[in-house]
Enzyme design. Structure first.
Site, PDB file in Angstrom:
ATOM      1  N   TYR A   1      38.456 -65.320  -8.113  1.00 25.22           N
ATOM      2  CA  TYR A   1      37.296 -66.135  -7.719  1.00 25.22           C
ATOM      3  C   TYR A   1      37.686 -67.598  -7.551  1.00 25.22           C
ATOM      4  O   TYR A   1      38.627 -67.898  -6.825  1.00 25.22           O
ATOM      5  CB  TYR A   1      36.156 -65.943  -8.730  1.00 25.22           C
ATOM      6  CG  TYR A   1      35.999 -64.505  -9.135  1.00 25.22           C
ATOM      7  CD1 TYR A   1      35.564 -63.557  -8.208  1.00 25.22           C
ATOM      8  CD2 TYR A   1      36.341 -64.046 -10.403  1.00 25.22           C
ATOM      9  CE1 TYR A   1      35.447 -62.229  -8.547  1.00 25.22           C
ATOM     10  CE2 TYR A   1      36.227 -62.707 -10.753  1.00 25.22           C
ATOM     11  CZ  TYR A   1      35.779 -61.820  -9.819  1.00 25.22           C
ATOM     12  OH  TYR A   1      35.675 -60.495 -10.152  1.00 25.22           O
TER      13      TYR A   1
ATOM     14  N   SER B   1      35.313 -55.925 -13.391  1.00 24.37           N
ATOM     15  CA  SER B   1      35.624 -56.224 -11.980  1.00 24.37           C
ATOM     16  C   SER B   1      36.964 -55.682 -11.504  1.00 24.37           C
ATOM     17  O   SER B   1      37.215 -55.659 -10.292  1.00 24.37           O
ATOM     18  CB  SER B   1      35.590 -57.725 -11.738  1.00 24.37           C
ATOM     19  OG  SER B   1      34.262 -58.186 -11.707  1.00 24.37           O
TER      20      SER B   1
ATOM     21  N   TYR C   1      27.306 -49.215  -9.091  1.00 25.42           N
ATOM     22  CA  TYR C   1      28.117 -50.403  -9.404  1.00 25.42           C
ATOM     23  C   TYR C   1      28.245 -50.624 -10.913  1.00 25.42           C
ATOM     24  O   TYR C   1      29.344 -50.875 -11.423  1.00 25.42           O
ATOM     25  CB  TYR C   1      27.499 -51.627  -8.716  1.00 25.42           C
ATOM     26  CG  TYR C   1      28.166 -52.931  -9.099  1.00 25.42           C
ATOM     27  CD1 TYR C   1      29.401 -53.282  -8.562  1.00 25.42           C
ATOM     28  CD2 TYR C   1      27.575 -53.799 -10.017  1.00 25.42           C
ATOM     29  CE1 TYR C   1      30.030 -54.475  -8.923  1.00 25.42           C
ATOM     30  CE2 TYR C   1      28.185 -54.989 -10.375  1.00 25.42           C
ATOM     31  CZ  TYR C   1      29.408 -55.313  -9.827  1.00 25.42           C
ATOM     32  OH  TYR C   1      30.033 -56.484 -10.198  1.00 25.42           O
TER      33      TYR C   1
ATOM     34  N   VAL D   1      35.671 -59.205 -16.627  1.00 25.25           N
ATOM     35  CA  VAL D   1      35.106 -59.937 -17.780  1.00 25.25           C
ATOM     36  C   VAL D   1      35.284 -59.205 -19.113  1.00 25.25           C
ATOM     37  O   VAL D   1      34.962 -59.764 -20.158  1.00 25.25           O
ATOM     38  CB  VAL D   1      33.610 -60.313 -17.610  1.00 25.25           C
ATOM     39  CG1 VAL D   1      33.415 -61.426 -16.628  1.00 25.25           C
ATOM     40  CG2 VAL D   1      32.768 -59.105 -17.295  1.00 25.25           C
TER      41      VAL D   1
ATOM     42  N   LYS E   1      36.674 -53.146  -8.919  1.00 30.03           N
ATOM     43  CA  LYS E   1      36.361 -53.480  -7.517  1.00 30.03           C
ATOM     44  C   LYS E   1      37.544 -53.195  -6.588  1.00 30.03           C
ATOM     45  O   LYS E   1      37.362 -52.907  -5.407  1.00 30.03           O
ATOM     46  CB  LYS E   1      35.954 -54.957  -7.405  1.00 30.03           C
ATOM     47  CG  LYS E   1      34.639 -55.298  -8.111  1.00 30.03           C
ATOM     48  CD  LYS E   1      34.458 -56.805  -8.164  1.00 30.03           C
ATOM     49  CE  LYS E   1      33.182 -57.243  -8.867  1.00 30.03           C
ATOM     50  NZ  LYS E   1      33.141 -58.708  -9.064  1.00 30.03           N
TER      51      LYS E   1
HETATM   52  O1  DON Z   1      28.830 -57.662 -12.136  1.00 32.32           O
HETATM   53  C1  DON Z   1      29.229 -58.186 -13.169  1.00 32.32           C
HETATM   54  O2  DON Z   1      28.823 -59.293 -13.532  1.00 32.32           O
HETATM   55  C2  DON Z   1      30.253 -57.430 -14.013  1.00 32.32           C
HETATM   56  N1  DON Z   1      29.965 -56.032 -13.979  1.00 32.32           N
HETATM   57  C3  DON Z   1      31.647 -57.669 -13.524  1.00 32.32           C
HETATM   58  C4  DON Z   1      32.036 -59.127 -13.453  1.00 32.32           C
HETATM   59  C5  DON Z   1      33.470 -59.383 -13.669  1.00 32.32           C
HETATM   60  O3  DON Z   1      34.179 -58.616 -14.280  1.00 32.32           O
HETATM   61  C6  DON Z   1      33.975 -60.707 -13.190  1.00 32.32           C
HETATM   62  N2  DON Z   1      35.391 -60.829 -13.392  1.00 32.32           N
HETATM   63  N3  DON Z   1      36.078 -61.549 -14.001  1.00 32.32           N
END
Ligand code: DON
Length: 304
Positions: free
Chosen positions: A240, A64, A189, A258, A67
């Site tokens: 978040y 993320s 994405y 993550v 993003k």
């Molecule tokens: O879309 C997802 O679930 C992952 N590619 C990214 C989520 C993420 O990194 C949330 N952050 N802490």
């Protein structure tokens, strides 16, 4: 002058000993292979002095964190038109929740939750000639590093288990807030999230967010207004349902992934990246957050 190296060494020494390191993400199976014993930190100040400790040159999945970079590129291409399709309010929900999206008729709360990032991805797919290649080029250019690349295994792994993101993209499509087809947007994405970078590369890529839009080579990527806005979004939405806690404990705009990475900036002072793959219950790096709390407390420096 603040002795960043001494402070970072002390943080590393403390984190290395830590037994409670959180849990490595496993909903993307490829990420579960990473050892929770890893810990790296790198800080670059405004004068491009570098300070590091631990596994700061081990590449990991930025997830993320990407993003913010996709938002920056989309902002630089379509500026405020973006705000017609995605809001800038914290959601107070986990990154992949969908209930607000339905309540709010397909307008995601902000660009850093998954649904918002999918809208940003859709904009980039529409605006760029060769979206994946052009986005990767943008990230390489920001960091001045041609070696940065997608991790195809991670992208494939997320596609196999990305049911929630498929749901989000389909929901957006049903509300008319996705121009391109679901598969194309998700492919973009999953690839942007799969980019592998180390802490040093991340501080280079995020340098413009602490330096008024200019990278380390003094090239301008963003206007002052865009930097202000993106940093505000990082502060209020970057973690978040833990964004309040991050502002409270650390007091910097930042973004987590993550994969266990966190990047944060203190405008006109420094940019810092930390990596520890074990996550807390909210999906943010456990030791990463603790390390940054120690950094802003020991230096007596934060945006507040
Ligand atoms: O879309 C997802 O679930 C992952 N590619 C990214 C989520 C993420 O990194 C949330 N952050 N802490």
């Amino acid at each position: 002058m603040t002795d960043y190296q001494n402070i970072i060494d002390a943080i590393y020494a403390g984190c290395r000993e830590s037994r409670d390191r959180g849990v490595v993400a496993s909903y993307i199976p490829e990420l579960a292979k990473v050892s929770s014993s890893k810990f790296g930190i790198h800080l670059v100040d405004l004068n491009k002095n570098n300070f590091c400790a631990g596994h700061s040159k081990d590449a990991f999945s930025i997830q993320s964190i990407s993003k913010v970079l996709s938002l920056a590129l989309a902002f630089s291409l379509v500026d405020n038109a973006l705000l017609k399709r995605v809001d800038v309010e914290p959601s107070g929900d986990p990154f992949n929740h969908l209930s607000l999206l339905e309540f709010e008729n397909g307008i995601p709360r902000n660009p850093l939750i998954n649904a918002g990032a999918l809208v940003v991805a859709d904009i980039l797919v529409s605006e760029l000639d060769d979206p994946k290649k052009d986005f990767l080029h943008f990230v390489r250019d920001l960091a001045n590093d041609r070696t940065i690349d997608f991790d195809e295994k991670v992208a494939k792994s997320e596609k196999r288990t990305g049911f929630k993101n498929y749901a989000a993209a389909n929901l957006l499509k049903s509300y008319g807030n996705l121009t391109n087809d679901v598969e194309t947007v998700l492919d973009f994405y999953f690839h942007q999230c799969s980019i592998a970078m180390d802490c040093v590369q991340l501080t280079k890529a995020f340098f413009p967010f602490m330096n008024g839009g200019k990278c380390q080579r003094n090239r301008t990527y963003l206007t002052l207004s865009q930097v202000k806005r993106i940093n505000a979004i990082m502060l209020t939405c970057g973690f978040y349902d833990e964004a309040g806690e991050f502002a409270f404990e650390i007091g910097l705009p930042g973004k987590s992934g993550v994969g266990g990475g966190i990047v944060a900036v203190l405008p006109r002072k420094y940019c810092v990246a930390v990596w520890s793959p074990g996550l807390n219950a909210k999906g943010n790096s456990k030791l990463g957050m603790e390390a940054l709390e120690k950094l802003t407390t020991a230096t007596h420096q934060s945006i507040f």
